[in-house]
Design a protein around this motif. Sequence first.
Motif, PDB file in Angstrom:
ATOM      1  N   THR A  15       5.370   5.556  30.284  1.00 20.80           N
ATOM      2  CA  THR A  15       3.537   5.201  30.886  1.00 20.80           C
ATOM      3  C   THR A  15       3.484   6.332  29.914  1.00 20.80           C
ATOM      4  O   THR A  15       4.108   7.832  29.479  1.00 20.80           O
ATOM      5  CB  THR A  15       4.313   5.525  32.058  1.00 20.80           C
ATOM      6  OG1 THR A  15       4.520   4.500  33.031  1.00 20.80           O
ATOM      7  CG2 THR A  15       2.733   5.576  32.388  1.00 20.80           C
ATOM      8  N   ILE A  16       1.765   6.053  29.450  1.00 16.56           N
ATOM      9  CA  ILE A  16       1.384   7.140  28.468  1.00 16.56           C
ATOM     10  C   ILE A  16       0.259   8.022  29.877  1.00 16.56           C
ATOM     11  O   ILE A  16      -0.918   6.991  30.256  1.00 16.56           O
ATOM     12  CB  ILE A  16       0.715   7.066  27.427  1.00 16.56           C
ATOM     13  CG1 ILE A  16       1.810   6.196  26.547  1.00 16.56           C
ATOM     14  CG2 ILE A  16       0.213   8.208  26.546  1.00 16.56           C
ATOM     15  CD1 ILE A  16       1.440   5.534  25.038  1.00 16.56           C
ATOM     16  N   ASP A  17      -0.298   9.331  29.795  1.00 15.24           N
ATOM     17  CA  ASP A  17      -0.378  10.435  30.626  1.00 15.24           C
ATOM     18  C   ASP A  17      -2.175  10.837  29.704  1.00 15.24           C
ATOM     19  O   ASP A  17      -1.804  10.879  28.309  1.00 15.24           O
ATOM     20  CB  ASP A  17      -0.397  11.338  30.951  1.00 15.24           C
ATOM     21  CG  ASP A  17       0.659  10.943  32.601  1.00 15.24           C
ATOM     22  OD1 ASP A  17       0.686  10.195  32.646  1.00 15.24           O
ATOM     23  OD2 ASP A  17       1.987  12.291  32.396  1.00 15.24           O
ATOM     24  N   GLN A  18      -2.704  10.312  30.546  1.00 12.79           N
ATOM     25  CA  GLN A  18      -4.234  10.533  29.282  1.00 12.79           C
ATOM     26  C   GLN A  18      -5.254  11.940  29.330  1.00 12.79           C
ATOM     27  O   GLN A  18      -4.865  12.168  30.762  1.00 12.79           O
ATOM     28  CB  GLN A  18      -5.525   9.249  29.538  1.00 12.79           C
ATOM     29  CG  GLN A  18      -4.789   8.017  28.631  1.00 12.79           C
ATOM     30  CD  GLN A  18      -6.089   7.322  28.997  1.00 12.79           C
ATOM     31  OE1 GLN A  18      -7.030   7.740  29.365  1.00 12.79           O
ATOM     32  NE2 GLN A  18      -6.115   5.823  28.410  1.00 12.79           N
ATOM     33  N   ASN A  19      -4.982  12.390  28.043  1.00 13.70           N
ATOM     34  CA  ASN A  19      -5.608  13.770  29.010  1.00 13.70           C
ATOM     35  C   ASN A  19      -7.167  13.966  29.473  1.00 13.70           C
ATOM     36  O   ASN A  19      -8.159  13.192  28.117  1.00 13.70           O
ATOM     37  CB  ASN A  19      -5.753  15.294  27.865  1.00 13.70           C
ATOM     38  CG  ASN A  19      -6.376  16.375  28.015  1.00 13.70           C
ATOM     39  OD1 ASN A  19      -6.397  16.333  29.328  1.00 13.70           O
ATOM     40  ND2 ASN A  19      -5.874  16.898  27.032  1.00 13.70           N
TER      41      ASN A  19
END
Length: 145
Positions: A15-19
């Motif tokens: 899972t990649i957290d978006q900024n």
Amino acid sequence: MGAKLSGPGGQGGKTIDQNAEINVTPFVDVMLVLLIIFMVSAPLATVSIRLDLPPAVPNDDPNPKEPVYITIQETGSLFIAEQQTTIETLAADVCAALQPTPNCRDERVFVRAQPEVRYNQFMEVMNDMQENGFFKVGLLNEDIE
């Protein structure tokens, strides 16, 4: 907000957290540079030219004096009103045209030239007027017929 990437097996992944925050530092830097540029260039955009404007009140003189016009034709001929003159006698003829005036050099004289007049002919007349003490010289831009 999160995104799920799946690997080659289709299962799992990371899972990649978006900024979602906007970086406004470059925007502020550009705006400050533009502000400084406009603050420096704004005083340069205002040019002041000294103008001698006529008074706002009308002249109540019942017999106003007729102005003296020096006309330069393309052939180099000089005229004061309808009288022809030369560059050598120009100052004396202007004073004669302003005869009732005690000091003719304090009166305003108008110079007009045909469009085909060469610059050196025009400047010769202007320089002669200044050398003879006529400093109130007005320039006219109109068609001569």
